[in-house]
Design an enzyme around this catalytic site. Structure first.
Site, PDB file in Angstrom:
ATOM      1  N   ILE A   1       8.776 -40.938   2.338  1.00 13.50           N
ATOM      2  CA  ILE A   1       9.832 -41.239   1.352  1.00 13.50           C
ATOM      3  C   ILE A   1       9.170 -41.860   0.128  1.00 13.50           C
ATOM      4  O   ILE A   1       8.685 -42.997   0.182  1.00 13.50           O
ATOM      5  CB  ILE A   1      10.923 -42.145   1.950  1.00 13.50           C
ATOM      6  CG1 ILE A   1      11.603 -41.370   3.083  1.00 13.50           C
ATOM      7  CG2 ILE A   1      11.936 -42.565   0.874  1.00 13.50           C
ATOM      8  CD1 ILE A   1      12.866 -41.928   3.606  1.00 13.50           C
TER       9      ILE A   1
ATOM     10  N   ASP B   1       8.095 -45.853   4.543  1.00 13.87           N
ATOM     11  CA  ASP B   1       7.877 -44.620   5.291  1.00 13.87           C
ATOM     12  C   ASP B   1       6.986 -43.708   4.438  1.00 13.87           C
ATOM     13  O   ASP B   1       7.220 -43.570   3.236  1.00 13.87           O
ATOM     14  CB  ASP B   1       9.228 -43.932   5.543  1.00 13.87           C
ATOM     15  CG  ASP B   1       9.036 -42.663   6.347  1.00 13.87           C
ATOM     16  OD1 ASP B   1       9.101 -42.741   7.585  1.00 13.87           O
ATOM     17  OD2 ASP B   1       8.788 -41.596   5.740  1.00 13.87           O
TER      18      ASP B   1
ATOM     19  N   MET C   1      11.854 -47.603  -7.324  1.00 14.03           N
ATOM     20  CA  MET C   1      11.061 -47.620  -8.569  1.00 14.03           C
ATOM     21  C   MET C   1      11.962 -47.564  -9.796  1.00 14.03           C
ATOM     22  O   MET C   1      11.634 -46.901 -10.781  1.00 14.03           O
ATOM     23  CB  MET C   1      10.062 -46.435  -8.596  1.00 14.03           C
ATOM     24  CG  MET C   1       9.034 -46.479  -7.478  1.00 14.03           C
ATOM     25  SD  MET C   1       8.021 -45.000  -7.366  1.00 14.03           S
ATOM     26  CE  MET C   1       9.106 -43.875  -6.469  1.00 14.03           C
TER      27      MET C   1
ATOM     28  N   PRO D   1       8.798 -52.223   5.109  1.00 14.49           N
ATOM     29  CA  PRO D   1       8.994 -52.820   3.784  1.00 14.49           C
ATOM     30  C   PRO D   1       8.336 -54.181   3.572  1.00 14.49           C
ATOM     31  O   PRO D   1       8.383 -54.712   2.474  1.00 14.49           O
ATOM     32  CB  PRO D   1      10.516 -52.940   3.689  1.00 14.49           C
ATOM     33  CG  PRO D   1      10.988 -53.013   5.095  1.00 14.49           C
ATOM     34  CD  PRO D   1      10.008 -52.257   5.937  1.00 14.49           C
TER      35      PRO D   1
ATOM     36  N   LYS E   1      -1.609 -48.949  -6.128  1.00 12.79           N
ATOM     37  CA  LYS E   1      -1.144 -48.364  -7.380  1.00 12.79           C
ATOM     38  C   LYS E   1       0.036 -49.160  -7.894  1.00 12.79           C
ATOM     39  O   LYS E   1       0.871 -49.603  -7.151  1.00 12.79           O
ATOM     40  CB  LYS E   1      -0.681 -46.918  -7.162  1.00 12.79           C
ATOM     41  CG  LYS E   1      -1.825 -45.964  -7.007  1.00 12.79           C
ATOM     42  CD  LYS E   1      -1.340 -44.555  -6.900  1.00 12.79           C
ATOM     43  CE  LYS E   1      -0.618 -44.322  -5.603  1.00 12.79           C
ATOM     44  NZ  LYS E   1      -0.237 -42.960  -5.362  1.00 12.79           N
TER      45      LYS E   1
ATOM     46  N   ASP F   1      -2.302 -49.548   0.383  1.00 16.84           N
ATOM     47  CA  ASP F   1      -1.912 -49.830  -1.000  1.00 16.84           C
ATOM     48  C   ASP F   1      -1.143 -51.121  -1.169  1.00 16.84           C
ATOM     49  O   ASP F   1      -0.929 -51.873  -0.219  1.00 16.84           O
ATOM     50  CB  ASP F   1      -1.244 -48.659  -1.721  1.00 16.84           C
ATOM     51  CG  ASP F   1      -0.406 -47.781  -0.884  1.00 16.84           C
ATOM     52  OD1 ASP F   1       0.628 -48.251  -0.418  1.00 16.84           O
ATOM     53  OD2 ASP F   1      -0.817 -46.608  -0.733  1.00 16.84           O
TER      54      ASP F   1
HETATM   55  N1  SAH Z   1       7.367 -45.218   0.890  1.00 20.16           N
HETATM   56  C1  SAH Z   1       8.083 -46.389   0.452  1.00 20.16           C
HETATM   57  C2  SAH Z   1       8.521 -46.307  -0.997  1.00 20.16           C
HETATM   58  C3  SAH Z   1       7.372 -46.233  -1.992  1.00 20.16           C
HETATM   59  S1  SAH Z   1       7.938 -46.168  -3.651  1.00 20.16           S
HETATM   60  C4  SAH Z   1       9.282 -46.627   1.381  1.00 20.16           C
HETATM   61  O1  SAH Z   1       9.606 -45.763   2.190  1.00 20.16           O
HETATM   62  O2  SAH Z   1       9.888 -47.686   1.295  1.00 20.16           O
HETATM   63  C5  SAH Z   1       7.853 -47.864  -4.115  1.00 20.16           C
HETATM   64  C6  SAH Z   1       9.230 -48.448  -4.310  1.00 20.16           C
HETATM   65  O3  SAH Z   1       9.828 -48.750  -3.053  1.00 20.16           O
HETATM   66  C7  SAH Z   1       9.254 -49.744  -5.070  1.00 20.16           C
HETATM   67  O4  SAH Z   1       9.176 -49.561  -6.476  1.00 20.16           O
HETATM   68  C8  SAH Z   1      10.601 -50.308  -4.662  1.00 20.16           C
HETATM   69  O5  SAH Z   1      11.636 -49.675  -5.367  1.00 20.16           O
HETATM   70  C9  SAH Z   1      10.687 -49.856  -3.205  1.00 20.16           C
HETATM   71  N2  SAH Z   1      10.262 -50.916  -2.279  1.00 20.16           N
HETATM   72  C10 SAH Z   1       9.250 -50.862  -1.407  1.00 20.16           C
HETATM   73  N3  SAH Z   1       9.173 -51.995  -0.682  1.00 20.16           N
HETATM   74  C11 SAH Z   1      10.178 -52.795  -1.114  1.00 20.16           C
HETATM   75  C12 SAH Z   1      10.630 -54.091  -0.763  1.00 20.16           C
HETATM   76  N4  SAH Z   1      10.034 -54.824   0.201  1.00 20.16           N
HETATM   77  N5  SAH Z   1      11.710 -54.596  -1.416  1.00 20.16           N
HETATM   78  C13 SAH Z   1      12.345 -53.882  -2.367  1.00 20.16           C
HETATM   79  N6  SAH Z   1      11.953 -52.639  -2.748  1.00 20.16           N
HETATM   80  C14 SAH Z   1      10.878 -52.107  -2.130  1.00 20.16           C
END
Ligand code: SAH
Length: 251
Positions: free
Chosen positions: A100, A97, A177, A19, A64, A42
């Protein structure tokens, strides 16, 4: 299997970057980004993590943002194929991940169609990272016996979500999101049985030095979401009340 820049055949590593905090990279992810020929990444991959990438690798940004698709998904898929077919070791680096809400599965399907070998390296998803760094256990014997990850990127005003199955008090909901759809989320959850007093939280830029946690109740969710910036997670459920008690450490 160790993929290195001396790959004699096309190979793609689909890697989760976690994250944001670079210390949350897996050892395998770190090894791969330090040896890749090409890194396709990305917007959600933090600058600190990009600073760890092999300086000799080719960097391709395909970031994106909701409603601003810089590079359409089919073009990203094609970039992976084209770069791998140059017999390069391609690391496709994604926030959190890859499986996800990451469209990793679609990218792998394209690789399979082109007979390109690949591996998948899981990452810490935002729900795990943000909840840990915000002191919000996603399950807790006294609060929630289950947790669900839901995309807030809804179609047709949320008609594609089974709202009645979500609106339970002993359940934690994590919306990815979801900022723009916060009013739709609040409206559907309360129409299907959750009280407006249900506790919730927004974790903004979780696990980074800029992390911010907003807490309140569903009645305040629209206002909380309007103050938050992306990327943010919305967490709904009484576990969020533990934040004030368990948030004892700084990032
Ligand atoms: N594959 C990623 C999610 C991608 S969708 C995962 O597993 O985390 C993108 C969304 O993930 C964002 O709109 C937000 O809701 C969340 N997100 C990703 N990184 C974040 C972070 N550091 N803090 C808070 N929300 C996060």
């Amino acid at each position: 299997m160790q993929a290195t820049s001396s790959h004699a055949r096309p190979f793609v590593s689909l890697v989760g970057a976690g994250p944001g905090d670079p210390d949350l990279l897996t050892v395998k992810a770190l090894r791969l980004i330090q040896s890749a020929d090409v890194v396709v990444y990305d917007r959600l991959v933090s600058e600190e993590i990009m600073a760890l990438v092999n300086p000799n690798s080719e960097l391709l940004f395909v970031g994106k943002k909701l409603n601003h698709h810089c590079v359409p998904q089919d073009q990203i898929n094609q970039i992976l194929v084209d770069k791998a077919q140059e017999n390069k070791h391609v690391v496709r680096l994604k926030g959190g991940d890859p499986f996800i809400f990451g469209r990793g599965g679609e990218e792998l399907e394209t690789l399979v169609e082109h007979n390109i070998e690949f591996e998948v390296v899981p990452g810490i998803t935002a729900a795990s990272g943000c909840s840990a760094y915000a002191g919000i256990p996603l399950t807790h014997r006294d609060h929630a016996q289950s947790v669900q990850f839901i995309t807030g990127h809804l179609k047709q005003q949320g008609q594609d979500i089974d709202w009645p199955s979500l609106a339970h008090t002993n359940h934690t909901l994590v919306f990815y999101m979801g900022l723009k759809q916060a009013p739709v989320i609040r409206q559907n959850l309360t129409e299907h049985g959750l009280s407006l007093q249900t506790p919730c939280a927004i974790v903004e830029r979780g696990t980074t030095s800029k992390q911010r946690v907003l807490t309140g109740t569903l009645s305040q969710l629209d206002q909380m979401a309007s103050q938050a910036i992306s990327p943010s997670l919305i967490i709904v459920g009484s576990v969020t009340t533990l934040h004030s008690k368990l948030n004892w450490f700084n990032v």
